[in-house]
Design a protein around this motif. Structure first.
Motif: not given
Length: 333
Positions: A277-305
């Motif tokens: 568990x201790x080995x996963x904590x900090x990487x999960x925080x950094x990975x969560x920041x990266x994943x949500x940022x990438x997902x937010x880019x996706x909602x902006x560039x996906x062509x929708x009304x």
């Protein structure tokens, strides 16, 4: 003998690099793309008015919030999975996310959000903390993870019922639409005011969660063994639950209900570590920041009304994780 597949420093360095790339891309891409040169000039205070406005009023607060909220959700999910020893645990398991969402809905329903901008975030954080008090009242002195999960399900169900009631009793369709829009989760039209609301809560909550790393490792040996190693189970549980409530409450307060980040990220990180568990904590925080940022880019560039809501995109990302876990369990049968 350890089972580490990737050296810890290499994993963290790779995740930090991915997060920085995602953050820069978040500043560059959107309905109006900015070139790197134009971005640098605007960041230096010498750019044109349009680029400066896009960067400082729209893109930068949104990017910072994606990093902050993603880190809080990723770390909370990893900590809860370690404590509950349940690979499908995330903040909603304890009802924290649902209760924070209910607090935000109450601010919208009763009109407090229109009275003052801070009302919605404060009520969302208050909802998360209130859910924590109710969780302790239901779980009592029991230290069993199962008892905690059952109490969390009860708290979460109550919060969802309250949210449904608010939607049912909305005075007009516009009020219901406002509530539904917020519940879907988004970082659109956020400002630095939202950053300063979320940041203190997330920093305090994440500090409390990271503090539990060694105790979570000891808990993998069983509660009796952990206590024999000097771990105070009750204090650890208090730190973990309070930290989760504060971090998730602050995140939901500014972003609305965004699910599955706390579930997805630890599953992606775990095979790259020794699975402690201790080995996963900090990487999960950094990975969560990266994943949500990438997902937010996706909602902006996906062509929708209309721009997709961030919570919808993360929910679709969570489905493959459930399917992979289901297939793995079927093979074990």
């Amino acid at each position: 003998m350890t089972r580490t597949r990737t050296p810890r420093w290499m994993l963290i360095a790779a995740l930090v690099a991915l997060t920085l790339i995602a953050a820069v891309a978040s500043l560059l891409y959107g309905p109006v793309d900015l070139s790197v040169a134009r971005l640098i000039v605007a960041a230096g205070g010498h750019g044109d008015a349009i680029a400066t406005t896009i960067l400082f009023d729209l893109r930068l607060p949104r990017t910072l919030l994606a990093l902050i909220v993603g880190a809080a959700l990723g770390l909370s999910g990893a900590a809860l999975q370690g404590y509950l020893r349940n690979p499908l645990a995330e903040p909603s398991v304890l009802g924290t996310s649902n209760a924070a969402a209910l607090g935000g809905v109450a601010a919208l329903y009763f009109g407090f959000a229109q009275m003052h901008p801070a009302a919605l975030p404060l009520l969302a954080i208050g909802g998360a903390l209130l859910s924590l008090a109710l969780l302790f009242a239901l779980a009592g002195r029991s230290e069993s993870p199962l008892t905690l999960i059952l109490a969390g399900i009860a708290v979460g169900t109550l919060a969802v019922a309250g949210t449904s009631l608010a939607l049912n009793l909305s005075p007009n369709p516009f009020a219901a639409m406002e509530i539904m829009t917020w519940l879907l989760g988004s970082l659109e039209n956020r400002s630095f005011q939202h950053v300063w609301i979320a940041l203190p809560c997330v920093v305090i909550g994440m500090t409390m969660l990271l503090w539990n790393g060694r105790a979570l490792d000891a808990l993998t040996l069983g509660e009796d063994a952990a206590q024999a190693l000097g771990v105070d189970i009750r204090r650890m549980r208090l730190r973990l639950l309070v930290g989760t409530a504060i971090a998730v409450g602050g995140a939901v307060a500014v972003s609305g209900a965004i699910g599955f980040i706390g579930l997805i990220v630890p599953h992606l990180i775990r095979p790259l570590t020794d699975r402690s568990p201790s080995a996963i904590l900090l990487p999960s925080a950094i990975g969560g920041a990266a994943l949500l940022t990438l997902a937010d880019i996706g909602v902006r560039i996906i062509p929708t009304t209309n721009e997709l809501k961030l919570g919808v995109v993360t929910a679709f990302l969570g489905v493959p994780v459930f399917l992979v876990h289901l297939m793995r369990e079927k093979r074990l049968w």
